[in-house]
Design a protein around this motif. Structure first.
Motif, PDB file in Angstrom:
ATOM      1  N   PHE A 153       0.836  -1.206   0.000  1.00  0.00           N
ATOM      2  CA  PHE A 153       0.000   0.000   0.000  1.00  0.00           C
ATOM      3  C   PHE A 153       0.870   1.254   0.000  1.00  0.00           C
ATOM      4  N   ALA A 154       1.920   1.271   0.818  1.00  0.00           N
ATOM      5  CA  ALA A 154       2.820   2.431   0.865  1.00  0.00           C
ATOM      6  C   ALA A 154       3.526   2.629  -0.467  1.00  0.00           C
ATOM      7  N   ASP A 155       3.893   1.541  -1.121  1.00  0.00           N
ATOM      8  CA  ASP A 155       4.482   1.586  -2.466  1.00  0.00           C
ATOM      9  C   ASP A 155       5.695   2.510  -2.534  1.00  0.00           C
ATOM     10  N   ILE A 156       6.635   2.320  -1.592  1.00  0.00           N
ATOM     11  CA  ILE A 156       7.862   3.128  -1.617  1.00  0.00           C
ATOM     12  C   ILE A 156       9.078   2.302  -2.033  1.00  0.00           C
ATOM     13  N   GLY A 157       8.830   1.086  -2.530  1.00  0.00           N
ATOM     14  CA  GLY A 157       9.896   0.265  -3.080  1.00  0.00           C
ATOM     15  C   GLY A 157      10.960  -0.099  -2.065  1.00  0.00           C
ATOM     16  N   ASP A 158      12.223  -0.047  -2.490  1.00  0.00           N
ATOM     17  CA  ASP A 158      13.346  -0.454  -1.639  1.00  0.00           C
ATOM     18  C   ASP A 158      13.587   0.508  -0.483  1.00  0.00           C
ATOM     19  N   PHE A 159      12.951   1.671  -0.511  1.00  0.00           N
ATOM     20  CA  PHE A 159      13.130   2.620   0.594  1.00  0.00           C
ATOM     21  C   PHE A 159      12.568   2.077   1.905  1.00  0.00           C
ATOM     22  N   ILE A 160      11.766   1.019   1.843  1.00  0.00           N
ATOM     23  CA  ILE A 160      11.242   0.423   3.061  1.00  0.00           C
ATOM     24  C   ILE A 160      12.380  -0.075   3.945  1.00  0.00           C
ATOM     25  N   GLU A 161      13.545  -0.330   3.341  1.00  0.00           N
ATOM     26  CA  GLU A 161      14.710  -0.807   4.096  1.00  0.00           C
ATOM     27  C   GLU A 161      15.689   0.311   4.422  1.00  0.00           C
ATOM     28  N   GLN A 162      15.332   1.567   4.109  1.00  0.00           N
ATOM     29  CA  GLN A 162      16.213   2.708   4.366  1.00  0.00           C
ATOM     30  C   GLN A 162      15.716   3.499   5.572  1.00  0.00           C
ATOM     31  N   PRO A 163      16.625   4.252   6.243  1.00  0.00           N
ATOM     32  CA  PRO A 163      16.197   5.071   7.382  1.00  0.00           C
ATOM     33  C   PRO A 163      15.143   6.090   6.964  1.00  0.00           C
ATOM     34  N   VAL A 164      14.169   6.328   7.835  1.00  0.00           N
ATOM     35  CA  VAL A 164      13.071   7.248   7.533  1.00  0.00           C
ATOM     36  C   VAL A 164      13.582   8.669   7.302  1.00  0.00           C
ATOM     37  N   SER A 168      11.204  11.413   1.540  1.00  0.00           N
ATOM     38  CA  SER A 168      10.523  12.656   1.197  1.00  0.00           C
ATOM     39  C   SER A 168       9.244  12.748   2.028  1.00  0.00           C
ATOM     40  N   SER A 169       8.602  13.920   2.025  1.00  0.00           N
ATOM     41  CA  SER A 169       7.366  14.078   2.784  1.00  0.00           C
ATOM     42  C   SER A 169       6.289  13.135   2.252  1.00  0.00           C
ATOM     43  N   GLY A 170       6.237  12.950   0.933  1.00  0.00           N
ATOM     44  CA  GLY A 170       5.257  12.050   0.353  1.00  0.00           C
ATOM     45  C   GLY A 170       5.464  10.611   0.776  1.00  0.00           C
ATOM     46  N   MET A 171       6.717  10.172   0.813  1.00  0.00           N
ATOM     47  CA  MET A 171       7.005   8.798   1.238  1.00  0.00           C
ATOM     48  C   MET A 171       6.663   8.602   2.715  1.00  0.00           C
ATOM     49  N   MET A 172       6.899   9.654   3.508  1.00  0.00           N
ATOM     50  CA  MET A 172       6.597   9.575   4.933  1.00  0.00           C
ATOM     51  C   MET A 172       5.105   9.340   5.160  1.00  0.00           C
ATOM     52  N   VAL A 173       4.278  10.120   4.486  1.00  0.00           N
ATOM     53  CA  VAL A 173       2.841   9.996   4.715  1.00  0.00           C
ATOM     54  C   VAL A 173       2.300   8.704   4.112  1.00  0.00           C
ATOM     55  N   ARG A 174       2.900   8.217   3.043  1.00  0.00           N
ATOM     56  CA  ARG A 174       2.494   6.933   2.476  1.00  0.00           C
ATOM     57  C   ARG A 174       2.642   5.813   3.511  1.00  0.00           C
ATOM     58  N   LEU A 175       3.825   5.776   4.142  1.00  0.00           N
ATOM     59  CA  LEU A 175       4.079   4.709   5.107  1.00  0.00           C
ATOM     60  C   LEU A 175       3.206   4.886   6.347  1.00  0.00           C
ATOM     61  N   ALA A 176       3.051   6.132   6.803  1.00  0.00           N
ATOM     62  CA  ALA A 176       2.255   6.382   8.006  1.00  0.00           C
ATOM     63  C   ALA A 176       0.801   5.972   7.790  1.00  0.00           C
ATOM     64  N   PHE A 177       0.235   6.357   6.656  1.00  0.00           N
ATOM     65  CA  PHE A 177      -1.162   6.011   6.387  1.00  0.00           C
ATOM     66  C   PHE A 177      -1.319   4.503   6.259  1.00  0.00           C
ATOM     67  N   ALA A 178      -0.377   3.855   5.591  1.00  0.00           N
ATOM     68  CA  ALA A 178      -0.462   2.402   5.414  1.00  0.00           C
ATOM     69  C   ALA A 178      -0.478   1.683   6.762  1.00  0.00           C
ATOM     70  N   VAL A 179       0.369   2.137   7.692  1.00  0.00           N
ATOM     71  CA  VAL A 179       0.437   1.478   9.003  1.00  0.00           C
ATOM     72  C   VAL A 179      -0.816   1.761   9.819  1.00  0.00           C
ATOM     73  N   GLN A 180      -1.194   3.041   9.897  1.00  0.00           N
ATOM     74  CA  GLN A 180      -2.303   3.430  10.772  1.00  0.00           C
ATOM     75  C   GLN A 180      -3.623   2.797  10.343  1.00  0.00           C
ATOM     76  N   THR A 181      -3.827   2.618   9.054  1.00  0.00           N
ATOM     77  CA  THR A 181      -5.098   2.045   8.602  1.00  0.00           C
ATOM     78  C   THR A 181      -5.049   0.523   8.526  1.00  0.00           C
ATOM     79  N   ALA A 182      -3.861  -0.054   8.477  1.00  0.00           N
ATOM     80  CA  ALA A 182      -3.757  -1.519   8.408  1.00  0.00           C
ATOM     81  C   ALA A 182      -4.217  -2.172   9.704  1.00  0.00           C
ATOM     82  N   VAL A 183      -4.132  -1.450  10.830  1.00  0.00           N
ATOM     83  CA  VAL A 183      -4.546  -2.029  12.102  1.00  0.00           C
ATOM     84  C   VAL A 183      -6.064  -2.022  12.246  1.00  0.00           C
ATOM     85  N   GLU A 184      -6.767  -1.473  11.237  1.00  0.00           N
ATOM     86  CA  GLU A 184      -8.229  -1.384  11.246  1.00  0.00           C
ATOM     87  C   GLU A 184      -8.722  -0.809  12.578  1.00  0.00           C
TER      88      GLU A 184
END
Length: 463
Positions: A153-164, A168-184
């Motif tokens: 869902f975050a779709d940030i590719g290999d950056f998932i293995e890189q330090p936050v 970029s700001s867009g990548m940050m919010v992608r990962l944050a939204f993916a985590v926060q909504t995945a917990v339903e």
């Protein structure tokens, strides 16, 4: 608090102390402490309290805010910058304490507040997923099961293995939204976070919000976009000058807010925006190379939501501007052309129709176009491709939109006597909810009221 209430905010106020000088910040607590050594109300105690008060002033970010949100309800908070929107969300999320008043929340809360909040910048994206999910109450086994879907869902590719900290700001919010909504979560709080993402990601987020609403999730949404609030929220709260200006049905509250903004800008609902120049498109195309046109963006968009028998598929879809160049930016009501590249793995011969709809990023359909009366036939050999073009216009106010592309197959007898198609006898071969994203550029003094505007001609007839 009643079990039917998810969020209760009663008489909440928040004051920030503004210090006149660093020295005053040091001496005022001393004066206040000393005042407590003398009888309350005595002249000496009063004098010390006055000396302490001279070194600061209180700024009230919120004043006596009260409202309730029922379970499963979606409420939007709107207002100009500095009106207290983010402050009230932080208090509800528990990251900020009110000066006075009470807040009660019933249910597991997930919050998207300040960009990057909750992330350790030194940790990788993967490590932050596990950290945030643990804070939200998930076990490591549960996160293991959800990790791949979160990363997809975050779709940030290999950056998932890189330090936050490298995001970029867009990548940050992608990962944050993916985590926060995945917990339903039972309660989801969003503070302008989606405005950072690009159009395809925003559309994907709005689809996820729809899913959570269907599950009965309570949503509290802060945004400057009144259209988003009216689309997703039953009720709204308008904050102005740190107070509650109006509460009620979202359409009524947003209408009052928009009228106030228009009056403040002296616009009276006119769009006084500087003219913009469309982004340069690719070199002019011909039908010979449309089949081989780059399809990377289309394939990425098509993954968001797609269905159909796949007997014939849309393998590429893009838009040409009035000069024949591929573009995603256009003026109001410009002559543009949709290009469909169709392919059939096993071959197909028969009647067909393509359709197109323009939809807001939130999912509201604004208009559609198709050829309803003419018969068209496809003859595609196995593995072959054909190009179908359809001219259309988008008489919409400036903003970002998504285009739905559909492909329908018909038998030869699926026509009414007058020649129009009988859709009850059609087959959905391919249906792509987000085939492309386009931007309608601002126009100077266009004066559009509402999302769709058609020009017309009037006649004056003397009596």
């Amino acid at each position: 608090m009643s079990e039917e209430i998810a969020i209760s905010v009663q008489g909440v106020s928040k004051a920030y102390r503004i210090w006149e000088s660093p020295a005053g910040r040091l001496t005022s607590p001393i004066f206040q402490k000393a005042a407590g050594l003398f009888p309350a109300g005595s002249s000496l105690a009063q004098s010390l309290e006055n000396r302490a008060a001279k070194n600061y002033r209180d700024f009230w970010a919120l004043k006596d805010i009260s409202f309730e949100v029922k379970k499963g309800e979606s409420v939007g908070i709107i207002g100009r910058n500095g009106s207290g929107k983010s402050t009230i969300l932080q208090i509800i999320a528990g990251t900020l304490q009110p000066t006075s008043g009470t807040v009660k929340v019933n249910g597991r809360v997930a919050a998207l507040l300040e960009l990057g909040s909750g992330f350790n910048p030194e940790f990788t994206g993967r490590e932050n997923v596990y950290l945030n999910a643990a804070v939200l109450g998930l076990s490591r086994t549960e996160v293991d099961a959800k990790f791949e879907s979160i990363a997809a869902f975050a779709d940030i590719g290999d950056f998932i293995e890189q330090p936050v900290k490298t995001y970029s700001s867009g990548m940050m919010v992608r990962l944050a939204f993916a985590v926060q909504t995945a917990v339903e979560p039972e309660v989801l709080i969003i503070d302008e976070a989606l405005s950072v993402g690009d159009a395809p990601f925003q559309a994907k987020c709005f689809a996820r919000i729809r899913h959570l609403q269907g599950r009965g999730c309570t949503i509290l949404l802060v945004t400057h976009d009144s259209g988003t609030i009216q689309t997703f929220c039953q009720k709204a709260l308008w904050l102005a000058g740190s107070i509650s200006q109006r509460q009620g049905i979202s359409a009524d509250v947003c209408g009052a807010y928009n009228r106030d903004c228009a009056r403040a800008m002296g616009m009276d609902h006119q769009e006084h925006l500087a003219p913009s120049t469309a982004a340069p498109g690719l070199p002019k195309h011909s039908s010979n190379n449309w089949i081989n046109e780059d399809r990377t963006e289309f394939e990425k968009n098509a993954r968001i939501r797609r269905r159909g028998t796949a007997q014939v598929q849309i393998t590429n879809f893009f838009v040409l501007g009035e000069k024949g160049s591929r573009t995603a930016c256009m003026r109001w009501d410009e002559d543009i052309t949709a290009v469909y590249v169709l392919n059939s793995a096993k071959g197909y011969s028969g009647q067909f129709r393509v359709g197109l709809s323009c939809v807001t990023l939130q999912g509201t359909e604004l208009l559609s176009c198709a050829d309803r009366t003419h018969r068209h036939r496809l003859d595609i050999p196995a593995g072959g491709s054909v190009v179908v073009t359809m001219p259309f216009r988008l008489p919409l106010k400036s903003g970002d939109y998504s285009l739905y592309a559909g492909l329908f197959l018909f038998s030869d007898d699926a026509f009414f006597p007058e020649g129009t198609l009988d859709f009850s006898r059609s087959t959905v071969a391919d249906s792509i909810s987000y085939a492309a994203f386009v931007t309608i550029l601002p126009q100077f003094n266009l004066g559009i009221h509402g999302p769709v505007h058609f020009d017309t001609q009037i006649s004056v007839i003397a009596s």
